[in-house]
Write a protein that holds these residues in place. Structure first.
Motif, mmCIF file in Angstrom:
data_model
loop_
_atom_site.group_PDB
_atom_site.id
_atom_site.type_symbol
_atom_site.label_atom_id
_atom_site.label_comp_id
_atom_site.label_asym_id
_atom_site.label_seq_id
_atom_site.Cartn_x
_atom_site.Cartn_y
_atom_site.Cartn_z
ATOM 1 N N GLU A 1 -4.773 7.144 1.627
ATOM 2 C CA GLU A 1 -4.595 6.996 0.166
ATOM 3 C C GLU A 1 -4.380 8.323 -0.577
ATOM 4 O O GLU A 1 -5.277 9.013 -0.372
ATOM 5 C CB GLU A 1 -5.870 5.996 -0.276
ATOM 6 C CG GLU A 1 -5.538 5.943 -1.925
ATOM 7 C CD GLU A 1 -6.463 4.923 -2.208
ATOM 8 O OE1 GLU A 1 -6.312 4.410 -3.084
ATOM 9 O OE2 GLU A 1 -7.505 4.791 -1.788
ATOM 10 N N ILE A 2 -3.607 8.398 -1.622
ATOM 11 C CA ILE A 2 -3.488 9.659 -2.434
ATOM 12 C C ILE A 2 -4.763 9.497 -3.404
ATOM 13 O O ILE A 2 -4.996 8.460 -4.255
ATOM 14 C CB ILE A 2 -2.243 9.516 -3.506
ATOM 15 C CG1 ILE A 2 -1.172 9.838 -2.462
ATOM 16 C CG2 ILE A 2 -2.046 10.785 -4.386
ATOM 17 C CD1 ILE A 2 0.200 9.551 -3.173
ATOM 18 N N LYS A 3 -5.294 10.709 -3.581
ATOM 19 C CA LYS A 3 -6.598 10.659 -4.618
ATOM 20 C C LYS A 3 -6.079 11.324 -5.766
ATOM 21 O O LYS A 3 -5.374 12.441 -5.490
ATOM 22 C CB LYS A 3 -7.828 11.143 -3.796
ATOM 23 C CG LYS A 3 -8.239 10.422 -2.571
ATOM 24 C CD LYS A 3 -9.473 10.291 -2.523
ATOM 25 C CE LYS A 3 -10.395 9.751 -1.173
ATOM 26 N NZ LYS A 3 -9.210 8.913 -0.232
ATOM 27 N N THR A 4 -6.359 11.252 -6.967
ATOM 28 C CA THR A 4 -6.017 11.722 -7.832
ATOM 29 C C THR A 4 -6.572 13.327 -8.014
ATOM 30 O O THR A 4 -5.605 14.046 -8.438
ATOM 31 C CB THR A 4 -6.447 11.077 -9.234
ATOM 32 O OG1 THR A 4 -5.922 9.836 -9.436
ATOM 33 C CG2 THR A 4 -5.961 11.867 -10.539
ATOM 34 N N SER B 1 0.584 4.164 -2.765
ATOM 35 C CA SER B 1 -0.448 4.958 -3.190
ATOM 36 C C SER B 1 -0.674 5.730 -1.697
ATOM 37 O O SER B 1 -1.811 6.088 -1.522
ATOM 38 C CB SER B 1 -1.800 4.037 -3.255
ATOM 39 O OG SER B 1 -2.062 3.255 -2.542
ATOM 40 N N CYS B 2 0.276 5.909 -0.696
ATOM 41 C CA CYS B 2 -0.142 6.518 0.333
ATOM 42 C C CYS B 2 0.697 8.079 0.429
ATOM 43 O O CYS B 2 1.813 8.137 -0.182
ATOM 44 C CB CYS B 2 0.682 5.869 1.708
ATOM 45 S SG CYS B 2 0.514 6.483 3.318
ATOM 46 N N ILE C 1 0.800 -1.233 0.055
ATOM 47 C CA ILE C 1 -0.041 -0.017 -0.042
ATOM 48 C C ILE C 1 0.801 1.163 -0.029
ATOM 49 O O ILE C 1 0.420 2.257 -0.165
ATOM 50 C CB ILE C 1 -1.125 0.059 1.491
ATOM 51 C CG1 ILE C 1 -0.092 0.163 2.471
ATOM 52 C CG2 ILE C 1 -1.849 -0.990 1.010
ATOM 53 C CD1 ILE C 1 -1.131 0.299 3.919
ATOM 54 N N CYS D 1 4.054 8.534 2.070
ATOM 55 C CA CYS D 1 5.279 7.305 1.302
ATOM 56 C C CYS D 1 6.694 7.944 1.560
ATOM 57 O O CYS D 1 7.444 7.584 2.123
ATOM 58 C CB CYS D 1 4.806 6.971 0.237
ATOM 59 S SG CYS D 1 6.213 5.467 -0.321
#
Length: 54
Positions: A33-36, A9-10, A6, A13
């Motif tokens: 989570e990274i959102k676009t 997508s964090c 994961i 990171c």
């Protein structure tokens, strides 16, 4: 159970110090989570700064 890493997508990171073995992480209490859309909005709202010699 999620068996995929994961960390990529964090959003933490690049600054996370919880573990050096990020390729083995599949669960984390600090995961966000990274959102676009967040990336796009952040890029648009944060203009490039130019340096000026004084």
């Amino acid at each position: 159970m999620n068996q995929f890493n994961i960390c990529p997508s964090c959003m933490h990171c690049s600054t996370c110090v919880l573990t050096a073995q990020k390729d083995k992480v599949w669960s984390c209490s600090e995961f966000d989570e990274i959102k676009t859309t967040e990336i796009i909005v952040e890029t648009i709202e944060r203009p490039k700064r130019s340096l000026e010699l004084v």
